[in-house]
Design an enzyme around this catalytic site. Sequence first.
Site, PDB file in Angstrom:
ATOM      1  N   ASP A  36       2.898  -1.581   2.235  1.00 56.62           N
ATOM      2  CA  ASP A  36       2.629  -2.489   1.118  1.00 56.62           C
ATOM      3  C   ASP A  36       1.134  -2.829   1.032  1.00 56.62           C
ATOM      4  O   ASP A  36       0.506  -3.166   2.048  1.00 56.62           O
ATOM      5  CB  ASP A  36       3.428  -3.782   1.337  1.00 56.62           C
ATOM      6  CG  ASP A  36       3.770  -4.502   0.050  1.00 56.62           C
ATOM      7  OD1 ASP A  36       3.152  -4.199  -0.979  1.00 56.62           O
ATOM      8  OD2 ASP A  36       4.655  -5.372   0.069  1.00 56.62           O
ATOM      9  N   ASP A  37       0.582  -2.747  -0.175  1.00 58.86           N
ATOM     10  CA  ASP A  37      -0.800  -3.179  -0.451  1.00 58.86           C
ATOM     11  C   ASP A  37      -1.860  -2.395   0.326  1.00 58.86           C
ATOM     12  O   ASP A  37      -2.966  -2.887   0.549  1.00 58.86           O
ATOM     13  CB  ASP A  37      -0.977  -4.672  -0.155  1.00 58.86           C
ATOM     14  CG  ASP A  37      -0.339  -5.566  -1.198  1.00 58.86           C
ATOM     15  OD1 ASP A  37       0.490  -5.071  -1.978  1.00 58.86           O
ATOM     16  OD2 ASP A  37      -0.653  -6.773  -1.250  1.00 58.86           O
ATOM     17  N   CYS A  75       4.044  -4.510  -6.906  1.00 55.03           N
ATOM     18  CA  CYS A  75       5.088  -3.991  -6.008  1.00 55.03           C
ATOM     19  C   CYS A  75       6.331  -3.463  -6.713  1.00 55.03           C
ATOM     20  O   CYS A  75       6.695  -2.299  -6.549  1.00 55.03           O
ATOM     21  CB  CYS A  75       5.491  -5.077  -5.010  1.00 55.03           C
ATOM     22  SG  CYS A  75       4.155  -5.589  -3.915  1.00 55.03           S
ATOM     23  N   HIS A 129      11.510  -3.481  -3.805  1.00 58.77           N
ATOM     24  CA  HIS A 129      11.016  -4.847  -3.760  1.00 58.77           C
ATOM     25  C   HIS A 129      12.171  -5.784  -3.421  1.00 58.77           C
ATOM     26  O   HIS A 129      13.342  -5.456  -3.637  1.00 58.77           O
ATOM     27  CB  HIS A 129      10.406  -5.223  -5.116  1.00 58.77           C
ATOM     28  CG  HIS A 129       9.646  -6.510  -5.094  1.00 58.77           C
ATOM     29  ND1 HIS A 129       8.487  -6.667  -4.381  1.00 58.77           N
ATOM     30  CD2 HIS A 129       9.878  -7.713  -5.695  1.00 58.77           C
ATOM     31  CE1 HIS A 129       8.024  -7.893  -4.548  1.00 58.77           C
ATOM     32  NE2 HIS A 129       8.862  -8.547  -5.333  1.00 58.77           N
ATOM     33  N   ASP A 334       2.067   1.551  -1.976  1.00 53.69           N
ATOM     34  CA  ASP A 334       2.608   1.322  -3.321  1.00 53.69           C
ATOM     35  C   ASP A 334       1.533   1.052  -4.365  1.00 53.69           C
ATOM     36  O   ASP A 334       1.777   1.197  -5.558  1.00 53.69           O
ATOM     37  CB  ASP A 334       3.670   0.218  -3.329  1.00 53.69           C
ATOM     38  CG  ASP A 334       3.182  -1.116  -2.780  1.00 53.69           C
ATOM     39  OD1 ASP A 334       2.057  -1.189  -2.259  1.00 53.69           O
ATOM     40  OD2 ASP A 334       3.957  -2.097  -2.867  1.00 53.69           O
ATOM     41  N   HIS A 335       0.340   0.673  -3.946  1.00 55.82           N
ATOM     42  CA  HIS A 335      -0.812   0.506  -4.847  1.00 55.82           C
ATOM     43  C   HIS A 335      -2.025   0.168  -3.999  1.00 55.82           C
ATOM     44  O   HIS A 335      -1.909  -0.071  -2.791  1.00 55.82           O
ATOM     45  CB  HIS A 335      -0.565  -0.602  -5.884  1.00 55.82           C
ATOM     46  CG  HIS A 335       0.042  -1.843  -5.303  1.00 55.82           C
ATOM     47  ND1 HIS A 335      -0.645  -2.668  -4.455  1.00 55.82           N
ATOM     48  CD2 HIS A 335       1.290  -2.352  -5.413  1.00 55.82           C
ATOM     49  CE1 HIS A 335       0.137  -3.654  -4.075  1.00 55.82           C
ATOM     50  NE2 HIS A 335       1.331  -3.486  -4.622  1.00 55.82           N
TER      51      HIS A 335
END
Length: 538
Positions: A36-37, A75, A129, A334-335
């Site tokens: 994540d992130d 997310c 999510h 995810d980003h």
Amino acid sequence: MKVNIMKPSLSLLLILALATSTQAADRPNILFIAVDDLRPELGCYGSPIAITPNLDALAGGGLLFNRAYCQQAICRPSRASLMTGARPETTGLFHNYVSLRELQPDIVTLPQHLIANGYEATYCGKIFHQGDTDEGVSWNRDPVKWIKGIKKSAGAFALPENQKIQSDDRTAMIAKYGDAAKYGLASGPAYEGADVPDHGYEDGYNTLRAIETMKQMVASDDKPFFLALGFKKPHLNWVSPKKYWDLYDPAKIPMATEVEPPDGGAAMGLHASFELRTRAGIPKSGPLGPELSRTLKHAYLACVSYVDAQIGMMIAALEEAGVRDNTIIVVWGDHGWHLGDMGVWGKATNYEIATRVPLMIWAPDMKSRGAKTDALVELVDIYPTLCDLAGVSKPDHLEGHSFAALMNDANQPWKKAAFSQYPNPALREWAANPLSPAMRETWFGPLITEVEDRIKTQQGNRWDRELFEQHLMGYTMRTDRYRLVLWKDHRDLSIAPVFVELFDHQTDPNETKNIADANPELVQSLTQQWQAGWEASL
């Protein structure tokens, strides 16, 4: 004329079932790792500071994608897109407060499709999510829930003083703002580095669960497994064991060099770092200051190294179980995440720093080992790729393009463009949902007004509150050389954009200057390419 249809005999059915089972058993396992992130702040991506030996080793034996992009830098929409192989315009997910099955009750997810083709699928940690875990549909095995003799992490923080800050902050915010405070307004401190073992925080404990789950699946040895392991760090709050903080000398951590918004860029293109500012100890307006900024990046890097260590443990467990050589390993973020870049902290923009993600893959029979490719790929491509590598059919609804061929020839011609989108970041909450009335009553009110005034000044008579708050979507297309951002009314894409951004990555890789006004013919050509859609980019 009546036609006699012969029913298959019981023995034939048993033979077919045995053949299907044997075929499935011959397929590779899949270890599916989500982070994540995570921006490409890794040693294998050229970071001069990040300590990530396990990911670097995985990339060194597999294929690393230099230019991989998410479909939306938040997310839930990003993960829904990846897990379904469908883009946000198809899923309908543009923010974190609507569920996938609410909008797409019948869409077939990646693990759901693999289950139909003989796989056993389970997950530990964050894959979909929260609220979108898709129990009983995308998964057909329960993971190990707890590890005997090891105490599970108590919550977001290990230190009692930080637990108290979070609790007191939450109580005060709910008393002041009511239900609005429950949506992230009280999150405790932004970081922590307690002297605890890895399993003292959630990601470490989930890794132990995943390892034990994998061992049980290998012991049954009747189906290939799809094991999804999702790490929450380096998502805020940035908490990790002290030993990972100790890997870094704060004085040597390089900070963002381009800290101003793009010259001539869209006033709505950047937000006011809302997500970070909800944390205790973070200024609710104005700059963060150099000392705090350095501490925050230190915290982020510590989390990255913490997750890297967990990934190393998971891969070592595959080796120990004797299944490493028949297990596809794919790692994705995810980003991306702005760490002061362009003057903001967070994801949730349409720029390179938020849409570009780390992606690497290892497979048993690939030829491009240790290679890096500049091919443009997207997270929506992972679903069809894993279908190809697993030897299963691809569902008709997929909107990505398998990159399996790149794993044998990393430098062949590839896609002409990658596509992402994000609704107006400046006038949305940090989960990408439209601003609530309550949010304007919090200490976010002045920040929102400040950003809104900048948009009004830039847009003049094009300003319309309903359009800019509810319906304005930024559509971005990344080609080999350029990034185009079209700010359009989502209700009618035939209407001309209210604003256009264009960045030349050949001369301006940090996207510091919008050159759209100076290049109208190029904008027209690229806009036509965007209008042709993702299908035309193949």
